[in-house]
Design a protein around this motif. Structure first.
Motif, PDB file in Angstrom:
ATOM      1  N   ASP A  36       0.872  -1.173   0.000  1.00  0.00           N
ATOM      2  CA  ASP A  36       0.000   0.000   0.000  1.00  0.00           C
ATOM      3  C   ASP A  36       0.911   1.227   0.000  1.00  0.00           C
ATOM      4  O   ASP A  36       1.411   1.650   1.045  1.00  0.00           O
ATOM      5  N   ALA A  37       1.115   1.805  -1.177  1.00  0.00           N
ATOM      6  CA  ALA A  37       2.144   2.821  -1.339  1.00  0.00           C
ATOM      7  C   ALA A  37       1.862   4.078  -0.520  1.00  0.00           C
ATOM      8  O   ALA A  37       2.775   4.681   0.050  1.00  0.00           O
ATOM      9  N   ASN A  38       0.601   4.505  -0.455  1.00  0.00           N
ATOM     10  CA  ASN A  38       0.295   5.730   0.299  1.00  0.00           C
ATOM     11  C   ASN A  38       0.519   5.526   1.789  1.00  0.00           C
ATOM     12  O   ASN A  38       1.058   6.403   2.472  1.00  0.00           O
ATOM     13  N   LEU A  39       0.105   4.374   2.313  1.00  0.00           N
ATOM     14  CA  LEU A  39       0.346   4.074   3.722  1.00  0.00           C
ATOM     15  C   LEU A  39       1.846   3.992   3.993  1.00  0.00           C
ATOM     16  O   LEU A  39       2.346   4.554   4.978  1.00  0.00           O
ATOM     17  N   ALA A  40       2.563   3.284   3.108  1.00  0.00           N
ATOM     18  CA  ALA A  40       4.008   3.119   3.290  1.00  0.00           C
ATOM     19  C   ALA A  40       4.719   4.466   3.224  1.00  0.00           C
ATOM     20  O   ALA A  40       5.676   4.711   3.967  1.00  0.00           O
ATOM     21  N   LEU A  41       4.262   5.345   2.355  1.00  0.00           N
ATOM     22  CA  LEU A  41       4.883   6.670   2.231  1.00  0.00           C
ATOM     23  C   LEU A  41       4.789   7.427   3.554  1.00  0.00           C
ATOM     24  O   LEU A  41       5.771   8.020   4.025  1.00  0.00           O
ATOM     25  N   ALA A  42       3.621   7.381   4.179  1.00  0.00           N
ATOM     26  CA  ALA A  42       3.436   8.094   5.448  1.00  0.00           C
ATOM     27  C   ALA A  42       4.241   7.438   6.573  1.00  0.00           C
ATOM     28  O   ALA A  42       4.964   8.117   7.312  1.00  0.00           O
ATOM     29  N   GLN A  43       4.135   6.116   6.681  1.00  0.00           N
ATOM     30  CA  GLN A  43       4.799   5.419   7.785  1.00  0.00           C
ATOM     31  C   GLN A  43       6.319   5.487   7.662  1.00  0.00           C
ATOM     32  O   GLN A  43       7.026   5.687   8.660  1.00  0.00           O
ATOM     33  N   CYS A  44       6.825   5.322   6.461  1.00  0.00           N
ATOM     34  CA  CYS A  44       8.281   5.314   6.289  1.00  0.00           C
ATOM     35  C   CYS A  44       8.857   6.727   6.305  1.00  0.00           C
ATOM     36  O   CYS A  44      10.017   6.919   6.682  1.00  0.00           O
ATOM     37  N   GLY A  45       8.054   7.703   5.908  1.00  0.00           N
ATOM     38  CA  GLY A  45       8.496   9.087   6.075  1.00  0.00           C
ATOM     39  C   GLY A  45       8.716   9.406   7.546  1.00  0.00           C
ATOM     40  O   GLY A  45       9.715  10.037   7.924  1.00  0.00           O
ATOM     41  N   ASP A  46       7.797   8.942   8.400  1.00  0.00           N
ATOM     42  CA  ASP A  46       7.960   9.140   9.843  1.00  0.00           C
ATOM     43  C   ASP A  46       9.192   8.393  10.361  1.00  0.00           C
ATOM     44  O   ASP A  46       9.950   8.921  11.196  1.00  0.00           O
ATOM     45  N   ALA A  47       9.390   7.157   9.876  1.00  0.00           N
ATOM     46  CA  ALA A  47      10.528   6.363  10.349  1.00  0.00           C
ATOM     47  C   ALA A  47      11.860   7.002   9.975  1.00  0.00           C
ATOM     48  O   ALA A  47      12.807   7.021  10.766  1.00  0.00           O
ATOM     49  N   VAL A  48      11.928   7.564   8.779  1.00  0.00           N
ATOM     50  CA  VAL A  48      13.161   8.222   8.330  1.00  0.00           C
ATOM     51  C   VAL A  48      13.448   9.451   9.183  1.00  0.00           C
ATOM     52  O   VAL A  48      14.609   9.727   9.528  1.00  0.00           O
ATOM     53  N   ARG A  49      12.416  10.179   9.541  1.00  0.00           N
ATOM     54  CA  ARG A  49      12.628  11.357  10.391  1.00  0.00           C
ATOM     55  C   ARG A  49      13.060  10.952  11.805  1.00  0.00           C
ATOM     56  O   ARG A  49      13.877  11.623  12.428  1.00  0.00           O
ATOM     57  N   LEU A  50      12.510   9.849  12.286  1.00  0.00           N
ATOM     58  CA  LEU A  50      12.835   9.409  13.639  1.00  0.00           C
ATOM     59  C   LEU A  50      14.193   8.713  13.705  1.00  0.00           C
ATOM     60  O   LEU A  50      14.940   8.874  14.674  1.00  0.00           O
ATOM     61  N   TYR A  51      14.520   7.949  12.670  1.00  0.00           N
ATOM     62  CA  TYR A  51      15.777   7.192  12.630  1.00  0.00           C
ATOM     63  C   TYR A  51      16.505   7.498  11.308  1.00  0.00           C
ATOM     64  O   TYR A  51      16.533   6.667  10.399  1.00  0.00           O
ATOM     65  N   PRO A  52      17.052   8.690  11.162  1.00  0.00           N
ATOM     66  CA  PRO A  52      17.603   9.124   9.866  1.00  0.00           C
ATOM     67  C   PRO A  52      18.829   8.339   9.405  1.00  0.00           C
ATOM     68  O   PRO A  52      19.191   8.422   8.241  1.00  0.00           O
ATOM     69  N   THR A  53      19.477   7.585  10.295  1.00  0.00           N
ATOM     70  CA  THR A  53      20.681   6.845   9.893  1.00  0.00           C
ATOM     71  C   THR A  53      20.425   5.349   9.759  1.00  0.00           C
ATOM     72  O   THR A  53      21.369   4.570   9.645  1.00  0.00           O
ATOM     73  N   THR A  54      19.171   4.935   9.759  1.00  0.00           N
ATOM     74  CA  THR A  54      18.830   3.519   9.575  1.00  0.00           C
ATOM     75  C   THR A  54      18.539   3.269   8.106  1.00  0.00           C
ATOM     76  O   THR A  54      17.558   3.788   7.552  1.00  0.00           O
ATOM     77  N   ALA A  55      19.369   2.454   7.467  1.00  0.00           N
ATOM     78  CA  ALA A  55      19.338   2.300   6.011  1.00  0.00           C
ATOM     79  C   ALA A  55      18.012   1.755   5.500  1.00  0.00           C
ATOM     80  O   ALA A  55      17.474   2.226   4.500  1.00  0.00           O
ATOM     81  N   ARG A  56      17.463   0.759   6.196  1.00  0.00           N
ATOM     82  CA  ARG A  56      16.301   0.081   5.613  1.00  0.00           C
ATOM     83  C   ARG A  56      15.081   0.991   5.517  1.00  0.00           C
ATOM     84  O   ARG A  56      14.241   0.807   4.638  1.00  0.00           O
ATOM     85  N   PHE A  57      14.971   1.983   6.402  1.00  0.00           N
ATOM     86  CA  PHE A  57      13.824   2.888   6.330  1.00  0.00           C
ATOM     87  C   PHE A  57      13.890   3.745   5.065  1.00  0.00           C
ATOM     88  O   PHE A  57      12.865   4.017   4.431  1.00  0.00           O
ATOM     89  N   HIS A  58      15.084   4.161   4.682  1.00  0.00           N
ATOM     90  CA  HIS A  58      15.239   4.922   3.432  1.00  0.00           C
ATOM     91  C   HIS A  58      14.893   4.035   2.230  1.00  0.00           C
ATOM     92  O   HIS A  58      14.225   4.485   1.288  1.00  0.00           O
ATOM     93  N   TYR A  59      15.362   2.798   2.278  1.00  0.00           N
ATOM     94  CA  TYR A  59      15.049   1.871   1.179  1.00  0.00           C
ATOM     95  C   TYR A  59      13.543   1.648   1.079  1.00  0.00           C
ATOM     96  O   TYR A  59      12.967   1.680  -0.012  1.00  0.00           O
ATOM     97  N   GLN A  60      12.887   1.434   2.210  1.00  0.00           N
ATOM     98  CA  GLN A  60      11.452   1.169   2.207  1.00  0.00           C
ATOM     99  C   GLN A  60      10.654   2.396   1.768  1.00  0.00           C
ATOM    100  O   GLN A  60       9.641   2.276   1.065  1.00  0.00           O
TER     101      GLN A  60
END
Length: 397
Positions: free
Chosen positions: A77-101
């Motif tokens: 679900d691309a729209n859900l993933a965009l919101a959830q992973c955007g939050d994850a990247v902001r919270l954990y900016p140095t975690t590689a898999r969140f940027h990939y996701q």
């Protein structure tokens, strides 16, 4: 003055007595409460151990750094993933898999520039699949400007860490000379390293090199061994090519029945070309008893998956009444669908073997070309100049 000292002393004593009594009566002892231990902060959270909403929404089953089972591209679900992973990247900016996701979500939504940016950031933070995904986008020009040099650099960086997918993809770069000098021997070495790392598709690619004598000495037996290795790991292309080797007796004893077994295995794993091979086997009786109805069924399955060869096979079956009642209109319908899909067999048959097809089919072909606005001549089944021009236009030639 001395007379008043005792009085003063007595007054002071009286005050102390009264104060003590009042204090005892109203309990003026300062409150001390329960024992409170020193404040301790919780240990820092390690994102590598978390299964976040971003992971649940967009982790890839192919990512070795994932937490949780992962989600296929089709189910994402691309729209859900965009919101959830955007939050994850902001919270954990140095975690590689969140940027990939986040890149996966962006790519599915058609934001290719954003996806490439996310994949590259993931690669910088140590994600092999991020490097691979960015490289493939750049190599194929998938929504971004094609850049073979940048693709090769990304692949080389993660191949140096031993990632099988990157080794395999870099092998292709060397085989084709994309961003690096063409070097089939180097490609073979990279494919071998990736195959040794367990990647079935790399075993197939190395098998092709041994089959063709490219970068290595031609060795059909070694090619067959590699195709079998891939087939045993569930690779459909490995199964199909092993079937071809058994059918033709290359590197293994010729065994058409065993070839059919491996074609079926490949078809069950989603290989469209294997369906065509099975359809032909049941028409010709190669390795199995002749069964036109089964042949027709396999052509139907292939056409249903979008195979233009499957469409052309249905045209042949309808024209000749093989496994189905003969029907010139249906033959024309499927022949023209195959032609519009770029099928070479269909173009060759219509342009060069027109009269080998029955009159009903030829007339129906002209009528359907007219319905498409490509033909304005008579419906007589003759391959005149106007009919041939219409065929060429539909084929995009």
């Amino acid at each position: 003055m001395r007379r008043f000292r005792p009085a003063a002393s007595g007054l002071l004593a009286l005050c102390l007595v009264l104060t003590a009594g009042v204090a005892g009566a109203v309990n003026l002892t300062p409150p001390h409460g329960r024992h409170v231990p020193p404040l301790r902060l919780p240990p820092p959270v390690d994102p590598a151990t978390l299964v976040t909403t971003c992971d649940s929404a967009a982790a890839s089953p192919d990512d070795g750094q994932r937490t949780g089972p992962g989600v296929s591209t089709e189910s994402l679900d691309a729209n859900l993933a965009l919101a959830q992973c955007g939050d994850a990247v902001r919270l954990y900016p140095t975690t590689a898999r969140f940027h990939y996701q986040l890149g996966r979500a962006r790519q599915k939504l058609g934001d290719y520039t954003g996806a490439l940016e996310s994949y590259r950031r993931a690669a910088e933070l140590g994600s092999p699949i991020g490097a691979f995904s960015a490289a493939v986008m750049l190599r194929d020009g998938n929504g971004v400007v094609r850049d073979d040099d940048a693709a090769a650099r990304l692949l080389a960086a993660c191949a140096d860490k031993g990632d099988p997918a990157c080794l395999n993809a870099l092998g292709y770069q060397y085989q084709q000379g994309l961003g690096v000098g063409r070097d089939p021997a180097r490609a073979a070495a990279l494919y071998r390293q990736a195959a040794d790392g367990g990647l079935a598709s790399a075993a197939v690619n190395l098998g092709f090199l041994y089959r063709d004598g490219e970068g290595v000495a031609r060795d059909y037996a070694e090619a067959a061994r590699l195709f079998r290795l891939a087939a045993d790991k569930g690779d459909a292309v490995g199964s199909r090519n092993l079937a071809l080797f058994y059918r033709d007796g290359l590197g293994v004893p010729k065994d058409e029945a065993l070839a059919v077994t491996y074609f079926q295995q490949a078809a069950d794993r989603g290989d469209e070309d294997a369906l065509i091979k099975l359809a032909f086997a049941y028409i010709s009786g190669s390795g199995v008893g002749r069964d036109a109805a089964k042949s027709f069924s396999y052509y139907q399955q292939a056409a249903g998956r979008g195979s233009s060869d499957g469409m052309a096979g249905l045209a042949y079956a309808y024209a000749n009444g093989l496994g189905v009642a003969a029907d010139g209109k249906m033959a024309a319908f499927w022949m023209l669908r195959a032609l519009a899909a770029g099928n070479e067999y269909s173009f060759d048959q219509l342009a060069n073997h027109w009269n080998a097809w029955n009159l009903d089919m030829r007339v129906a072909t002209q009528a359907m070309l007219r319905d498409r606005g490509l033909y304005g001549g008579e419906l007589n089944g003759t391959l005149n100049r106007e009919t041939l021009a219409a065929i060429r236009r539909l084929a995009g030639r």
